[in-house]
Design a protein around this motif. Structure first.
Motif, PDB file in Angstrom:
ATOM      1  N   THR A   1       0.868  -1.171   0.000  1.00 23.24           N
ATOM      2  CA  THR A   1       0.000   0.000   0.000  1.00 23.24           C
ATOM      3  C   THR A   1       0.903   1.218   0.000  1.00 23.24           C
ATOM      4  O   THR A   1       1.756   1.363   0.876  1.00 23.24           O
ATOM      5  N   LEU A   2       0.736   2.084  -1.002  1.00 24.97           N
ATOM      6  CA  LEU A   2       1.596   3.244  -1.173  1.00 24.97           C
ATOM      7  C   LEU A   2       0.745   4.508  -1.227  1.00 24.97           C
ATOM      8  O   LEU A   2      -0.387   4.476  -1.708  1.00 24.97           O
ATOM      9  N   ALA A   3       1.307   5.617  -0.767  1.00 24.66           N
ATOM     10  CA  ALA A   3       0.616   6.906  -0.853  1.00 24.66           C
ATOM     11  C   ALA A   3       1.604   7.964  -1.318  1.00 24.66           C
ATOM     12  O   ALA A   3       2.752   7.991  -0.876  1.00 24.66           O
ATOM     13  N   LEU A   4       1.137   8.810  -2.214  1.00 25.12           N
ATOM     14  CA  LEU A   4       1.938   9.916  -2.727  1.00 25.12           C
ATOM     15  C   LEU A   4       1.047  11.148  -2.777  1.00 25.12           C
ATOM     16  O   LEU A   4      -0.002  11.134  -3.412  1.00 25.12           O
ATOM     17  N   TRP A   5       1.459  12.188  -2.063  1.00 29.25           N
ATOM     18  CA  TRP A   5       0.688  13.433  -2.028  1.00 29.25           C
ATOM     19  C   TRP A   5       1.457  14.514  -2.752  1.00 29.25           C
ATOM     20  O   TRP A   5       2.676  14.578  -2.687  1.00 29.25           O
ATOM     21  N   SER A   6       0.716  15.382  -3.428  1.00 33.98           N
ATOM     22  CA  SER A   6       1.347  16.515  -4.091  1.00 33.98           C
ATOM     23  C   SER A   6       0.366  17.677  -4.163  1.00 33.98           C
ATOM     24  O   SER A   6      -0.799  17.493  -4.522  1.00 33.98           O
ATOM     25  N   ALA A   7       0.844  18.860  -3.834  1.00 34.91           N
ATOM     26  CA  ALA A   7       0.039  20.069  -3.964  1.00 34.91           C
ATOM     27  C   ALA A   7       0.041  20.575  -5.404  1.00 34.91           C
ATOM     28  O   ALA A   7      -0.718  21.478  -5.743  1.00 34.91           O
ATOM     29  N   TYR A   8       0.883  19.980  -6.246  1.00 33.41           N
ATOM     30  CA  TYR A   8       1.053  20.481  -7.603  1.00 33.41           C
ATOM     31  C   TYR A   8       0.563  19.526  -8.690  1.00 33.41           C
ATOM     32  O   TYR A   8       0.617  19.853  -9.864  1.00 33.41           O
ATOM     33  N   PHE A   9       0.100  18.357  -8.277  1.00 32.60           N
ATOM     34  CA  PHE A   9      -0.365  17.383  -9.271  1.00 32.60           C
ATOM     35  C   PHE A   9      -1.635  16.719  -8.777  1.00 32.60           C
ATOM     36  O   PHE A   9      -1.681  16.215  -7.659  1.00 32.60           O
ATOM     37  N   ASP A  10      -2.673  16.737  -9.601  1.00 35.47           N
ATOM     38  CA  ASP A  10      -3.932  16.065  -9.299  1.00 35.47           C
ATOM     39  C   ASP A  10      -3.863  14.678  -9.939  1.00 35.47           C
ATOM     40  O   ASP A  10      -3.953  14.535 -11.155  1.00 35.47           O
ATOM     41  N   TRP A  11      -3.655  13.647  -9.103  1.00 35.16           N
ATOM     42  CA  TRP A  11      -3.452  12.290  -9.608  1.00 35.16           C
ATOM     43  C   TRP A  11      -4.716  11.675 -10.183  1.00 35.16           C
ATOM     44  O   TRP A  11      -4.646  10.751 -10.984  1.00 35.16           O
ATOM     45  N   ILE A  12      -5.887  12.171  -9.787  1.00 36.56           N
ATOM     46  CA  ILE A  12      -7.155  11.653 -10.316  1.00 36.56           C
ATOM     47  C   ILE A  12      -7.392  12.176 -11.733  1.00 36.56           C
ATOM     48  O   ILE A  12      -7.687  11.414 -12.656  1.00 36.56           O
ATOM     49  N   ASP A  13      -7.271  13.498 -11.910  1.00 35.44           N
ATOM     50  CA  ASP A  13      -7.549  14.125 -13.208  1.00 35.44           C
ATOM     51  C   ASP A  13      -6.305  14.356 -14.055  1.00 35.44           C
ATOM     52  O   ASP A  13      -6.398  14.887 -15.154  1.00 35.44           O
ATOM     53  N   TRP A  14      -5.136  13.980 -13.554  1.00 28.89           N
ATOM     54  CA  TRP A  14      -3.869  14.171 -14.254  1.00 28.89           C
ATOM     55  C   TRP A  14      -3.718  15.631 -14.702  1.00 28.89           C
ATOM     56  O   TRP A  14      -3.519  15.922 -15.875  1.00 28.89           O
ATOM     57  N   GLN A  15      -3.815  16.536 -13.713  1.00 28.79           N
ATOM     58  CA  GLN A  15      -3.629  17.951 -13.984  1.00 28.79           C
ATOM     59  C   GLN A  15      -2.499  18.514 -13.140  1.00 28.79           C
ATOM     60  O   GLN A  15      -2.307  18.104 -11.997  1.00 28.79           O
ATOM     61  N   ILE A  16      -1.782  19.451 -13.721  1.00 27.09           N
ATOM     62  CA  ILE A  16      -0.748  20.187 -13.003  1.00 27.09           C
ATOM     63  C   ILE A  16      -1.400  21.482 -12.548  1.00 27.09           C
ATOM     64  O   ILE A  16      -2.063  22.158 -13.332  1.00 27.09           O
ATOM     65  N   LEU A  17      -1.240  21.816 -11.249  1.00 23.96           N
ATOM     66  CA  LEU A  17      -1.954  22.949 -10.692  1.00 23.96           C
ATOM     67  C   LEU A  17      -1.168  23.612  -9.564  1.00 23.96           C
ATOM     68  O   LEU A  17      -0.113  23.137  -9.172  1.00 23.96           O
ATOM     69  N   ASN A  18      -1.708  24.742  -9.092  1.00 23.17           N
ATOM     70  CA  ASN A  18      -1.177  25.500  -7.955  1.00 23.17           C
ATOM     71  C   ASN A  18       0.176  26.158  -8.212  1.00 23.17           C
ATOM     72  O   ASN A  18       0.929  26.404  -7.275  1.00 23.17           O
ATOM     73  N   PHE A  19       0.495  26.447  -9.461  1.00 28.46           N
ATOM     74  CA  PHE A  19       1.683  27.233  -9.770  1.00 28.46           C
ATOM     75  C   PHE A  19       1.245  28.682  -9.927  1.00 28.46           C
ATOM     76  O   PHE A  19       0.309  28.970 -10.674  1.00 28.46           O
ATOM     77  N   PRO A  20       1.872  29.617  -9.222  1.00 28.04           N
ATOM     78  CA  PRO A  20       1.453  31.019  -9.287  1.00 28.04           C
ATOM     79  C   PRO A  20       1.437  31.548 -10.720  1.00 28.04           C
ATOM     80  O   PRO A  20       2.394  31.369 -11.473  1.00 28.04           O
ATOM     81  N   GLY A  21       0.328  32.178 -11.075  1.00 27.21           N
ATOM     82  CA  GLY A  21       0.207  32.798 -12.394  1.00 27.21           C
ATOM     83  C   GLY A  21      -0.086  31.840 -13.525  1.00 27.21           C
ATOM     84  O   GLY A  21      -0.180  32.269 -14.685  1.00 27.21           O
ATOM     85  N   ILE A  22      -0.246  30.562 -13.243  1.00 27.79           N
ATOM     86  CA  ILE A  22      -0.517  29.572 -14.301  1.00 27.79           C
ATOM     87  C   ILE A  22      -1.815  28.849 -13.962  1.00 27.79           C
ATOM     88  O   ILE A  22      -1.969  28.314 -12.862  1.00 27.79           O
ATOM     89  N   ARG A  23      -2.734  28.819 -14.906  1.00 26.52           N
ATOM     90  CA  ARG A  23      -3.975  28.083 -14.697  1.00 26.52           C
ATOM     91  C   ARG A  23      -3.686  26.593 -14.762  1.00 26.52           C
ATOM     92  O   ARG A  23      -2.748  26.153 -15.447  1.00 26.52           O
ATOM     93  N   PRO A  24      -4.463  25.774 -14.032  1.00 26.40           N
ATOM     94  CA  PRO A  24      -4.260  24.318 -14.101  1.00 26.40           C
ATOM     95  C   PRO A  24      -4.323  23.833 -15.546  1.00 26.40           C
ATOM     96  O   PRO A  24      -5.100  24.356 -16.352  1.00 26.40           O
ATOM     97  N   PHE A  25      -3.466  22.848 -15.874  1.00 27.71           N
ATOM     98  CA  PHE A  25      -3.486  22.307 -17.234  1.00 27.71           C
ATOM     99  C   PHE A  25      -3.260  20.795 -17.178  1.00 27.71           C
ATOM    100  O   PHE A  25      -2.733  20.262 -16.209  1.00 27.71           O
ATOM    101  N   SER A  26      -3.689  20.136 -18.227  1.00 28.84           N
ATOM    102  CA  SER A  26      -3.625  18.690 -18.310  1.00 28.84           C
ATOM    103  C   SER A  26      -2.191  18.210 -18.499  1.00 28.84           C
ATOM    104  O   SER A  26      -1.422  18.808 -19.246  1.00 28.84           O
ATOM    105  N   ALA A  27      -1.857  17.128 -17.828  1.00 29.82           N
ATOM    106  CA  ALA A  27      -0.541  16.520 -18.014  1.00 29.82           C
ATOM    107  C   ALA A  27      -0.557  15.504 -19.148  1.00 29.82           C
ATOM    108  O   ALA A  27       0.465  14.927 -19.483  1.00 29.82           O
ATOM    109  N   THR A  28      -1.717  15.307 -19.753  1.00 28.82           N
ATOM    110  CA  THR A  28      -1.822  14.299 -20.809  1.00 28.82           C
ATOM    111  C   THR A  28      -2.001  14.906 -22.189  1.00 28.82           C
ATOM    112  O   THR A  28      -2.125  14.174 -23.166  1.00 28.82           O
ATOM    113  N   SER A  29      -2.038  16.201 -22.296  1.00 28.51           N
ATOM    114  CA  SER A  29      -2.193  16.796 -23.630  1.00 28.51           C
ATOM    115  C   SER A  29      -1.270  17.969 -23.827  1.00 28.51           C
ATOM    116  O   SER A  29      -0.627  18.435 -22.938  1.00 28.51           O
TER     117      SER A  29
END
Length: 101
Positions: A73-101
């Motif tokens: 059982t493993l856990a990985l937390w990140s304030a900058y990556f949404d593992w469910i929706d595969w989005q990169i987020l919480n960077f100042p001045g940058i809107r969330p964007f997809s890591a798959t496109s």
């Protein structure tokens, strides 16, 4: 590109070269739990307990003895990556964007 020791990533803009994230499981996971056969693994959605001394050793590079008997059982937390929706987020001045496109 390389960031932390063992962590690398590539963000692609073509389908011929897909994007990827790569990191060593042992030193990168926030929690790591190996449950022996016959024991109950941690319930998902609850706290995953890891012995603090073993966690320190694991994060410093202690070798994990993987096997096919234990349940991992493993856990990985990140304030900058949404593992469910595969989005990169919480960077100042940058809107969330997809890591798959």
């Amino acid at each position: 590109k390389k960031m932390n020791q063992g962590f690398s990533y590539f963000l692609s803009d073509t389908s011929e070269n897909p994007s990827y994230l790569a990191f060593p499981v042992g030193t990168s996971m926030d929690r790591f739990c190996a449950t022996k056969p016959g024991k109950e693994p941690p319930k998902l959605g609850n706290e995953i307990y890891e012995d603090p001394d073993l966690m320190r050793k694991r994060r410093k590079g202690m070798k994990i003895e993987w096997n096919t008997e234990d349940v991992y059982t493993l856990a990985l937390w990140s304030a900058y990556f949404d593992w469910i929706d595969w989005q990169i987020l919480n960077f100042p001045g940058i809107r969330p964007f997809s890591a798959t496109s």
